[in-house]
Design an enzyme around this catalytic site. Structure first.
Site, PDB file in Angstrom:
ATOM      1  N   GLY A   1      -7.558 -34.884  -4.488  1.00 23.04           N
ATOM      2  CA  GLY A   1      -7.389 -33.503  -4.950  1.00 23.04           C
ATOM      3  C   GLY A   1      -8.312 -32.497  -4.288  1.00 23.04           C
ATOM      4  O   GLY A   1      -8.649 -31.483  -4.894  1.00 23.04           O
ATOM      5  N   SER A   2      -8.672 -32.745  -3.007  1.00 21.23           N
ATOM      6  CA  SER A   2      -9.530 -31.729  -2.372  1.00 21.23           C
ATOM      7  C   SER A   2      -8.751 -30.430  -2.145  1.00 21.23           C
ATOM      8  O   SER A   2      -9.322 -29.345  -2.184  1.00 21.23           O
ATOM      9  CB  SER A   2     -10.143 -32.258  -1.066  1.00 21.23           C
ATOM     10  OG  SER A   2      -9.163 -32.439  -0.082  1.00 21.23           O
ATOM     11  N   ASN A   3      -7.435 -30.537  -1.913  1.00 21.29           N
ATOM     12  CA  ASN A   3      -6.635 -29.304  -1.796  1.00 21.29           C
ATOM     13  C   ASN A   3      -6.524 -28.604  -3.143  1.00 21.29           C
ATOM     14  O   ASN A   3      -6.579 -27.380  -3.216  1.00 21.29           O
ATOM     15  CB  ASN A   3      -5.241 -29.611  -1.244  1.00 21.29           C
ATOM     16  CG  ASN A   3      -5.256 -29.695   0.270  1.00 21.29           C
ATOM     17  OD1 ASN A   3      -5.374 -28.691   0.949  1.00 21.29           O
ATOM     18  ND2 ASN A   3      -5.165 -30.915   0.788  1.00 21.29           N
TER      19      ASN A   3
ATOM     20  N   LYS B   1       5.055 -38.613  -5.141  1.00 20.17           N
ATOM     21  CA  LYS B   1       6.351 -38.900  -5.778  1.00 20.17           C
ATOM     22  C   LYS B   1       7.331 -37.779  -5.499  1.00 20.17           C
ATOM     23  O   LYS B   1       6.930 -36.635  -5.264  1.00 20.17           O
ATOM     24  CB  LYS B   1       6.165 -39.021  -7.304  1.00 20.17           C
ATOM     25  CG  LYS B   1       5.319 -40.191  -7.712  1.00 20.17           C
ATOM     26  CD  LYS B   1       6.120 -41.470  -7.600  1.00 20.17           C
ATOM     27  CE  LYS B   1       5.211 -42.669  -7.800  1.00 20.17           C
ATOM     28  NZ  LYS B   1       5.832 -43.935  -7.472  1.00 20.17           N
ATOM     29  N   LEU B   2       8.618 -38.117  -5.611  1.00 17.24           N
ATOM     30  CA  LEU B   2       9.640 -37.079  -5.489  1.00 17.24           C
ATOM     31  C   LEU B   2       9.783 -36.379  -6.830  1.00 17.24           C
ATOM     32  O   LEU B   2       9.703 -37.020  -7.878  1.00 17.24           O
ATOM     33  CB  LEU B   2      10.984 -37.705  -5.116  1.00 17.24           C
ATOM     34  CG  LEU B   2      11.113 -38.271  -3.696  1.00 17.24           C
ATOM     35  CD1 LEU B   2      12.459 -38.962  -3.537  1.00 17.24           C
ATOM     36  CD2 LEU B   2      10.939 -37.185  -2.656  1.00 17.24           C
TER      37      LEU B   2
ATOM     38  N   ASN C   1       4.739 -27.336  -0.465  1.00 17.44           N
ATOM     39  CA  ASN C   1       4.050 -28.594  -0.185  1.00 17.44           C
ATOM     40  C   ASN C   1       3.189 -28.391   1.064  1.00 17.44           C
ATOM     41  O   ASN C   1       3.490 -27.549   1.905  1.00 17.44           O
ATOM     42  CB  ASN C   1       5.075 -29.708   0.073  1.00 17.44           C
ATOM     43  CG  ASN C   1       4.417 -31.056   0.321  1.00 17.44           C
ATOM     44  OD1 ASN C   1       3.414 -31.395  -0.315  1.00 17.44           O
ATOM     45  ND2 ASN C   1       4.951 -31.826   1.245  1.00 17.44           N
TER      46      ASN C   1
ATOM     47  N   HIS D   1       1.480 -30.399   4.381  1.00 12.61           N
ATOM     48  CA  HIS D   1       1.588 -31.639   5.164  1.00 12.61           C
ATOM     49  C   HIS D   1       0.598 -31.560   6.332  1.00 12.61           C
ATOM     50  O   HIS D   1       0.514 -30.524   6.999  1.00 12.61           O
ATOM     51  CB  HIS D   1       3.016 -31.806   5.674  1.00 12.61           C
ATOM     52  CG  HIS D   1       3.232 -33.115   6.370  1.00 12.61           C
ATOM     53  ND1 HIS D   1       3.476 -34.291   5.690  1.00 12.61           N
ATOM     54  CD2 HIS D   1       3.195 -33.437   7.688  1.00 12.61           C
ATOM     55  CE1 HIS D   1       3.594 -35.278   6.561  1.00 12.61           C
ATOM     56  NE2 HIS D   1       3.421 -34.793   7.774  1.00 12.61           N
TER      57      HIS D   1
ATOM     58  N   ASP E   1      11.536 -33.172   2.359  1.00 11.19           N
ATOM     59  CA  ASP E   1      10.682 -32.952   3.529  1.00 11.19           C
ATOM     60  C   ASP E   1      11.261 -31.961   4.518  1.00 11.19           C
ATOM     61  O   ASP E   1      10.618 -31.611   5.490  1.00 11.19           O
ATOM     62  CB  ASP E   1      10.445 -34.281   4.249  1.00 11.19           C
ATOM     63  CG  ASP E   1       9.242 -34.980   3.679  1.00 11.19           C
ATOM     64  OD1 ASP E   1       8.446 -34.312   3.002  1.00 11.19           O
ATOM     65  OD2 ASP E   1       9.103 -36.195   3.908  1.00 11.19           O
TER      66      ASP E   1
HETATM   67  C1  GRF Z   1      -3.585 -33.801   2.404  1.00  8.48           C
HETATM   68  O1  GRF Z   1      -3.827 -34.188   3.719  1.00  8.48           O
HETATM   69  C2  GRF Z   1      -2.223 -33.159   2.281  1.00  8.48           C
HETATM   70  O2  GRF Z   1      -1.816 -32.488   3.426  1.00  8.48           O
HETATM   71  C3  GRF Z   1      -1.318 -34.349   2.067  1.00  8.48           C
HETATM   72  O3  GRF Z   1      -2.071 -35.226   1.272  1.00  8.48           O
HETATM   73  C4  GRF Z   1      -3.466 -35.003   1.479  1.00  8.48           C
HETATM   74  C5  GRF Z   1      -4.060 -34.752   0.127  1.00  8.48           C
HETATM   75  O4  GRF Z   1      -5.458 -34.692   0.158  1.00  8.48           O
HETATM   76  N1  GRF Z   1      -0.043 -33.968   1.522  1.00  8.48           N
HETATM   77  P1  GRF Z   1      -6.261 -34.224  -1.110  1.00  8.48           P
HETATM   78  O5  GRF Z   1      -5.872 -35.139  -2.269  1.00  8.48           O
HETATM   79  O6  GRF Z   1      -5.880 -32.810  -1.398  1.00  8.48           O
HETATM   80  O7  GRF Z   1      -7.707 -34.368  -0.747  1.00  8.48           O
END
Ligand code: GRF
Length: 209
Positions: free
Chosen positions: A17-19, A96-97, A112, A114, A155
């Protein structure tokens, strides 16, 4: 008359969950005019849930284990989002979808992230380390970050924003992953802010509620 100005975001995350953290931080700094109101994980031990709870955000383990009946799973997910009046759904490392009726309901309001320049190195099985390994193996000159709209085709949803990152001759999947992740943390809040302020809209459909 009451106007709800602060919008609400839900974030779906399966892992660290760093994002998610970058979205929470941007919201707390006032960069989004929105709050993260809900965090959902299919993984009960995801650190993302802990991050959310530390910030007083409702954090829910929601999976086929908690909701084995697919119809109820979908119904509950939709109910949760409508009850909480969620405006924007952000997938951040969610493995998950999402159910199709949920995607249809939130069409034009789900993003999303990526860790490559889609359509390169995307699709089934292309997540985490696999993406960066494939990029290095392909001897690409650049990689990057893609933010795309989530559609029922998953996707293949339209690309909303991309940022490219040069690949160094001595990059390994690990060093590249670290640089890409850092850019993700800057780009996702930016993308969310543009959608929340209405500056960027889903290309094919009227997106207002
Ligand atoms: C990220 O690289 C994101 O692009 C991908 O999964 C990873 C999630 O990283 N979809 P985090 O859990 O947010 O650290």
């Amino acid at each position: 008359m009451y106007f709800r100005t602060m919008k609400k975001i839900s974030v779906f995350a399966s892992g660290g969950g760093s994002n998610l953290q970058s979205i929470i931080d941007a919201s707390e700094k006032g960069m989004l005019n929105a709050e993260v109101a809900l965090v959902i994980s299919n993984n009960s031990s995801a650190f993302a849930l802990e991050r959310a709870r530390k910030h007083g955000i409702k954090a829910i383990h929601f999976s086929t284990k908690t909701h084995p009946d697919p119809a109820i799973y979908t119904q509950e997910l939709i109910k949760l989002h409508s009850d909480m009046k969620i405006d924007l759904v952000l997938l951040a490392g969610y493995m998950k979808l999402l159910p199709k009726p949920f995607i249809a309901l939130y069409s034009g309001r789900i993003l999303n992230i990526h860790p490559s320049l889609l359509p390169k190195h995307g699709g089934k099985g292309m997540y985490g380390h696999f993406v960066h390994e494939a990029v290095i193996a392909a001897k690409d000159k650049e990689s990057g970050v893609t933010i795309h709209w989530v559609t029922e085709e998953y996707d293949e949803g339209p690309i909303m924003m991309q940022r490219s990152i040069p690949i160094n001759h001595d990059d390994t999947p690990d060093t590249l992953a670290a640089r890409v992740l850092k850019v993700e943390h800057a780009v996702y809040p930016e993308a969310a802010a543009l959608v929340l302020s209405g500056q960027i809209r889903f290309p094919n459909r009227f997106t207002e509620k």
